[in-house]
Design a protein around this motif. Structure first.
Motif, PDB file in Angstrom:
ATOM      1  N   ARG A   1      13.348  10.629   3.420  1.00  0.00           N
ATOM      2  CA  ARG A   1      11.805  10.109   2.121  1.00  0.00           C
ATOM      3  C   ARG A   1      11.083   9.045   3.140  1.00  0.00           C
ATOM      4  O   ARG A   1       9.925   9.191   2.415  1.00  0.00           O
ATOM      5  CB  ARG A   1      12.783   8.760   1.709  1.00  0.00           C
ATOM      6  N   ARG A   2      10.777   8.559   4.311  1.00  0.00           N
ATOM      7  CA  ARG A   2       9.462   7.704   4.897  1.00  0.00           C
ATOM      8  C   ARG A   2       8.649   8.928   4.726  1.00  0.00           C
ATOM      9  O   ARG A   2       7.590   9.284   3.982  1.00  0.00           O
ATOM     10  CB  ARG A   2       9.766   7.758   5.885  1.00  0.00           C
ATOM     11  N   HIS A   3       9.131  10.495   5.275  1.00  0.00           N
ATOM     12  CA  HIS A   3       8.063  11.664   5.338  1.00  0.00           C
ATOM     13  C   HIS A   3       7.360  12.112   4.199  1.00  0.00           C
ATOM     14  O   HIS A   3       6.360  12.348   3.613  1.00  0.00           O
ATOM     15  CB  HIS A   3       8.612  12.562   6.791  1.00  0.00           C
ATOM     16  N   ALA A   4       8.586  12.013   3.182  1.00  0.00           N
ATOM     17  CA  ALA A   4       8.009  12.300   2.151  1.00  0.00           C
ATOM     18  C   ALA A   4       6.973  11.530   1.297  1.00  0.00           C
ATOM     19  O   ALA A   4       5.531  12.144   0.693  1.00  0.00           O
ATOM     20  CB  ALA A   4       9.394  12.347   0.916  1.00  0.00           C
ATOM     21  N   TRP A   5       6.889  10.452   1.552  1.00  0.00           N
ATOM     22  CA  TRP A   5       6.743   9.315   1.283  1.00  0.00           C
ATOM     23  C   TRP A   5       4.923   9.487   2.253  1.00  0.00           C
ATOM     24  O   TRP A   5       4.061   9.531   1.280  1.00  0.00           O
ATOM     25  CB  TRP A   5       7.004   7.995   1.621  1.00  0.00           C
ATOM     26  N   ILE A   6       3.711   9.613   3.006  1.00  0.00           N
ATOM     27  CA  ILE A   6       3.752  10.233   3.700  1.00  0.00           C
ATOM     28  C   ILE A   6       2.850  10.924   3.138  1.00  0.00           C
ATOM     29  O   ILE A   6       1.663  11.299   3.167  1.00  0.00           O
ATOM     30  CB  ILE A   6       4.212  10.311   5.163  1.00  0.00           C
ATOM     31  N   GLU A   7       3.383  12.186   3.227  1.00  0.00           N
ATOM     32  CA  GLU A   7       2.823  13.287   2.192  1.00  0.00           C
ATOM     33  C   GLU A   7       2.615  13.357   1.016  1.00  0.00           C
ATOM     34  O   GLU A   7       1.469  13.908   0.437  1.00  0.00           O
ATOM     35  CB  GLU A   7       4.301  14.943   2.038  1.00  0.00           C
ATOM     36  N   THR A   8       3.002  12.738  -0.074  1.00  0.00           N
ATOM     37  CA  THR A   8       1.987  12.220  -1.271  1.00  0.00           C
ATOM     38  C   THR A   8       1.933  10.869  -1.631  1.00  0.00           C
ATOM     39  O   THR A   8       1.456  10.543  -2.816  1.00  0.00           O
ATOM     40  CB  THR A   8       3.751  12.563  -2.216  1.00  0.00           C
ATOM     41  N   SER A   9       1.241  10.027  -0.402  1.00  0.00           N
ATOM     42  CA  SER A   9       0.029   8.594  -0.578  1.00  0.00           C
ATOM     43  C   SER A   9      -0.515   9.008   0.108  1.00  0.00           C
ATOM     44  O   SER A   9      -1.056  10.151   0.680  1.00  0.00           O
ATOM     45  CB  SER A   9       1.228   7.552   0.004  1.00  0.00           C
ATOM     46  N   VAL A  10      -1.625   8.099   0.011  1.00  0.00           N
ATOM     47  CA  VAL A  10      -3.227   8.182   1.306  1.00  0.00           C
ATOM     48  C   VAL A  10      -2.788   6.493   1.670  1.00  0.00           C
ATOM     49  O   VAL A  10      -2.852   5.928   1.032  1.00  0.00           O
ATOM     50  CB  VAL A  10      -4.130   8.366   0.067  1.00  0.00           C
ATOM     51  N   THR A  11      -4.067   6.514   2.610  1.00  0.00           N
ATOM     52  CA  THR A  11      -4.810   5.338   3.076  1.00  0.00           C
ATOM     53  C   THR A  11      -5.590   4.897   2.283  1.00  0.00           C
ATOM     54  O   THR A  11      -6.189   5.897   1.496  1.00  0.00           O
ATOM     55  CB  THR A  11      -4.941   5.080   4.409  1.00  0.00           C
ATOM     56  N   THR A  12      -5.557   4.051   1.906  1.00  0.00           N
ATOM     57  CA  THR A  12      -7.427   3.233   1.597  1.00  0.00           C
ATOM     58  C   THR A  12      -8.464   3.531   1.707  1.00  0.00           C
ATOM     59  O   THR A  12      -8.961   3.924   1.441  1.00  0.00           O
ATOM     60  CB  THR A  12      -7.787   1.399   2.337  1.00  0.00           C
ATOM     61  N   GLN A  13      -8.967   4.175   2.435  1.00  0.00           N
ATOM     62  CA  GLN A  13      -9.660   4.734   2.891  1.00  0.00           C
ATOM     63  C   GLN A  13      -9.591   6.579   2.769  1.00  0.00           C
ATOM     64  O   GLN A  13     -11.097   7.376   2.405  1.00  0.00           O
ATOM     65  CB  GLN A  13     -10.297   4.794   4.775  1.00  0.00           C
ATOM     66  N   ALA A  14      -8.994   6.307   2.778  1.00  0.00           N
ATOM     67  CA  ALA A  14      -8.281   8.339   2.777  1.00  0.00           C
ATOM     68  C   ALA A  14      -9.004   8.185   0.837  1.00  0.00           C
ATOM     69  O   ALA A  14      -9.366   9.550   0.307  1.00  0.00           O
ATOM     70  CB  ALA A  14      -7.258   9.305   3.028  1.00  0.00           C
ATOM     71  N   ALA A  15      -7.934   7.807   0.384  1.00  0.00           N
ATOM     72  CA  ALA A  15      -8.326   6.922  -1.093  1.00  0.00           C
ATOM     73  C   ALA A  15      -9.600   7.287  -1.517  1.00  0.00           C
ATOM     74  O   ALA A  15     -10.103   7.976  -2.463  1.00  0.00           O
ATOM     75  CB  ALA A  15      -7.903   6.481  -1.605  1.00  0.00           C
ATOM     76  N   ALA A  16     -10.642   7.044  -0.518  1.00  0.00           N
ATOM     77  CA  ALA A  16     -12.684   6.396  -0.967  1.00  0.00           C
ATOM     78  C   ALA A  16     -12.931   8.081  -1.009  1.00  0.00           C
ATOM     79  O   ALA A  16     -13.348   8.367  -1.842  1.00  0.00           O
ATOM     80  CB  ALA A  16     -12.382   5.166  -0.288  1.00  0.00           C
ATOM     81  N   THR A  17     -12.441   8.277   0.260  1.00  0.00           N
ATOM     82  CA  THR A  17     -13.161   9.827   0.737  1.00  0.00           C
ATOM     83  C   THR A  17     -12.886  10.724  -0.485  1.00  0.00           C
ATOM     84  O   THR A  17     -13.011  11.477  -0.867  1.00  0.00           O
ATOM     85  CB  THR A  17     -12.379  10.154   1.870  1.00  0.00           C
ATOM     86  N   LEU A  18     -10.970  10.560  -0.956  1.00  0.00           N
ATOM     87  CA  LEU A  18     -10.943  12.181  -1.920  1.00  0.00           C
ATOM     88  C   LEU A  18     -11.492  11.461  -3.733  1.00  0.00           C
ATOM     89  O   LEU A  18     -12.074  12.650  -4.283  1.00  0.00           O
ATOM     90  CB  LEU A  18      -9.427  11.600  -2.500  1.00  0.00           C
ATOM     91  N   LEU A  19     -11.919  10.361  -3.876  1.00  0.00           N
ATOM     92  CA  LEU A  19     -12.971  10.461  -5.042  1.00  0.00           C
ATOM     93  C   LEU A  19     -14.243  10.477  -4.852  1.00  0.00           C
ATOM     94  O   LEU A  19     -14.988  10.358  -5.186  1.00  0.00           O
ATOM     95  CB  LEU A  19     -12.522   8.540  -5.521  1.00  0.00           C
ATOM     96  N   GLY A  20     -14.857  10.490  -2.729  1.00  0.00           N
ATOM     97  CA  GLY A  20     -16.295  10.083  -2.992  1.00  0.00           C
ATOM     98  C   GLY A  20     -16.881   8.760  -3.215  1.00  0.00           C
ATOM     99  O   GLY A  20     -17.746   8.769  -3.197  1.00  0.00           O
ATOM    100  N   TRP A  21     -15.820   8.010  -2.887  1.00  0.00           N
ATOM    101  CA  TRP A  21     -16.532   7.008  -3.191  1.00  0.00           C
ATOM    102  C   TRP A  21     -16.630   5.610  -1.792  1.00  0.00           C
ATOM    103  O   TRP A  21     -15.939   6.150  -0.644  1.00  0.00           O
ATOM    104  CB  TRP A  21     -15.183   5.502  -4.182  1.00  0.00           C
ATOM    105  N   PRO A  22     -16.888   4.867  -2.079  1.00  0.00           N
ATOM    106  CA  PRO A  22     -16.981   3.585  -0.569  1.00  0.00           C
ATOM    107  C   PRO A  22     -15.303   3.092  -0.738  1.00  0.00           C
ATOM    108  O   PRO A  22     -15.207   2.425  -1.587  1.00  0.00           O
ATOM    109  CB  PRO A  22     -17.976   2.814  -0.404  1.00  0.00           C
ATOM    110  N   ALA A  23     -14.943   2.537   0.782  1.00  0.00           N
ATOM    111  CA  ALA A  23     -13.663   1.726   0.199  1.00  0.00           C
ATOM    112  C   ALA A  23     -13.865   0.654  -0.366  1.00  0.00           C
ATOM    113  O   ALA A  23     -12.640  -0.024  -1.152  1.00  0.00           O
ATOM    114  CB  ALA A  23     -13.912   1.668   1.874  1.00  0.00           C
TER     115      ALA A  23
END
Length: 87
Positions: free
Chosen positions: A35-57
């Motif tokens: 379950r922990r690995h599944a969560w890591i695969e389907t979630s992102v960190t703050t910085q990764a989220a910002a990068t995904l959206l093309g926004w500053p953190a």
């Protein structure tokens, strides 16, 4: 070993689980390992989220808070919820 924005990458041949040589058989801190690995695969960190959206953190953090999106386990955000912030 090299570190990327979201995960640690081991040299090739070190991924014993992918080779079928290692299988989770226990829990870690009361949480099933799969379950922990599944969560890591389907979630992102703050910085990764910002990068995904093309926004500053900072913009991601403010927008997430205003829209009621908070981090879950390990301080990570559901990828689908982050992608929904584009709209």
């Amino acid at each position: 070993m090299s570190e990327t924005s979201d995960r640690i990458s081991w040299p090739s041949g070190w991924d014993l689980a992918a080779q079928g040589l290692l299988h989770p058989v226990a829990e870690f801190k009361g949480h099933p390992i799969r379950r922990r690995h599944a969560w890591i695969e389907t979630s992102v960190t703050t910085q990764a989220a910002a990068t995904l959206l093309g926004w500053p953190a900072g913009k991601f953090e403010v927008t997430a808070e205003r829209r009621g999106l908070s981090a879950g386990a390990l301080g990570r955000f559901p990828r689908t919820a982050v992608e929904g912030l584009r709209e």
